[in-house]
Design an enzyme around this catalytic site. Structure first.
Site, mmCIF file in Angstrom:
data_model
loop_
_atom_site.group_PDB
_atom_site.id
_atom_site.type_symbol
_atom_site.label_atom_id
_atom_site.label_comp_id
_atom_site.label_asym_id
_atom_site.label_seq_id
_atom_site.Cartn_x
_atom_site.Cartn_y
_atom_site.Cartn_z
ATOM 1 N N CYS A 55 -0.431 42.858 14.286
ATOM 2 C CA CYS A 55 0.655 41.709 14.734
ATOM 3 C C CYS A 55 1.654 42.564 15.485
ATOM 4 C CB CYS A 55 1.768 41.139 13.336
ATOM 5 S SG CYS A 55 2.275 40.122 13.856
ATOM 6 N N VAL A 125 5.046 38.485 9.225
ATOM 7 C CA VAL A 125 5.072 39.362 9.364
ATOM 8 C C VAL A 125 5.678 39.990 10.438
ATOM 9 C CG1 VAL A 125 3.621 40.061 7.563
ATOM 10 C CG2 VAL A 125 3.067 40.003 9.786
ATOM 11 N N TYR A 191 0.099 34.044 23.619
ATOM 12 C CA TYR A 191 -0.134 33.035 21.882
ATOM 13 C C TYR A 191 -0.389 31.145 23.419
ATOM 14 C CZ TYR A 191 0.247 36.603 18.510
ATOM 15 O OH TYR A 191 -0.431 38.017 18.012
#
Length: 325
Positions: A55, A125, A191
């Site tokens: 991530c 996260v 994204y």
């Protein structure tokens, strides 16, 4: 605490008919302070980071923890690179992943329900956990890195690390301005490309993405780092996207107009930061490539992980000639 509710998939959300990807805001926004006035006092071995090595948002926090010499102060657990229907999972059977050594949870989602049994947001996260109060301090990476930068200085491993300031007063306005468009068009832009649910949504994300990358390339033609001669949080925030770009975003997210390797200044800049002491240790290509390509079944239904590309982040970059750190 368990729940049958699944983590909502990271897919396009209808927005004025475009089906564009919209990121939900972080739910936990508490603040750690050196003096404890916030209710969360900076103390050694009180706080714990839950991260994914895949991530980019969690990666920011690992870099700041490393650069500030806080590895002996703030402990870390790492989730499996595969994110299934129940979200991020703990496992010590995957290289460089761990079990939950603090709460003995199987999934990140259990932490959120432990704090709020009625929680309805995303199980994301990084998570900054307070071991003393048994609660989530923050799951907002941009704020966690600022806490690590300034509030734990008395516990840094060395005097040199204590003096490092990645958000200095004289550069804050410039850093904030850089962060605003880099986040929108690059960090989150990839994204928005990858999870676009329509051609219109994709076109509306990919064009600003490459316009912003061109803008970064121009800035780096005369500066070693985004604000000049020193690394700041703006560079850390950009780096975690750039280091993933050619690995996964070019193919997996359809960000294939140009690679970072095709930008001379940015490719050198990426290697320059990667080679900064400690940063390469926070980059895990296996977790990055396997997470995106195996977890995102809406994009890659068969979960096949591509073999490449070959990237040499340790090759000479020559940017030290521009001066600075």
């Amino acid at each position: 605490m368990s729940s049958t509710r699944k983590d909502p998939p990271m897919t396009a959300i209808p927005s004025q008919g475009k089906r564009e990807f919209i990121r939900k805001p972080s739910a936990f926004r508490n603040w750690i302070t050196a003096d404890g006035s916030s209710g969360f006092k900076a103390e050694p071995n009180r706080y714990h980071l839950y991260v994914s090595l895949a991530c980019p948002w969690a990666h920011r926090t690992l870099i700041m923890r490393k650069l500030k010499g806080l590895e002996h102060v703030i402990t870390v657990d790492v989730v499996d690179h595969f994110m299934g229907q129940n979200g991020w999972r703990f496992s010590d059977e995957v290289p460089n992943a761990t079990k939950d050594t603090v709460n003995n949870c199987q999934y990140i989602r259990e932490l959120y329900f432990q704090v709020n049994p009625k929680y309805e947001g995303r199980f994301s996260v990084p998570v900054l956990w307070d071991k003393q109060l048994k609660t989530i301090v923050s799951n907002e990476s941009s704020e966690i890195i600022r806490m690590l930068n300034s509030e734990f200085n008395q516990f840094c491993a060395t005097e040199e690390q204590r003096k490092l300031d990645f958000y200095p007063n004289q550069l804050q306005a410039e850093i904030d301005e850089l962060n605003s468009w880099i986040y929108t068009d690059i960090n989150n832009g990839v994204y928005r490309c990858g999870f676009a649910g329509s051609q219109e949504a994709y076109d509306g994300a990919v064009r600003p993405l490459f316009k912003a990358l061109d803008r970064v390339e121009d800035i780096l033609s005369s500066r070693r780092y985004l604000t000049g001669a020193q690394i700041t949080e703006a560079d850390i925030r950009l780096f975690t996207t750039l280091v993933r770009f050619d690995m996964v975003y070019v193919g997996h997210f359809k960000c294939n107009k140009k690679r970072i390797m095709d930008y001379p200044n940015m490719w050198g800049y990426l290697r320059d930061i990667y080679q900064t002491d400690g940063i390469s240790e926070t980059v895990d290509p296996e977790h990055i490539m396997k997470h995106y390509q195996a977890s995102h079944v809406s994009i890659n239904p068969h979960g096949i992980v591509a073999i490449g590309p070959d990237l040499d982040f340790n090759s000479s970059h020559g940017r030290e000639k521009m001066g600075g750190s």
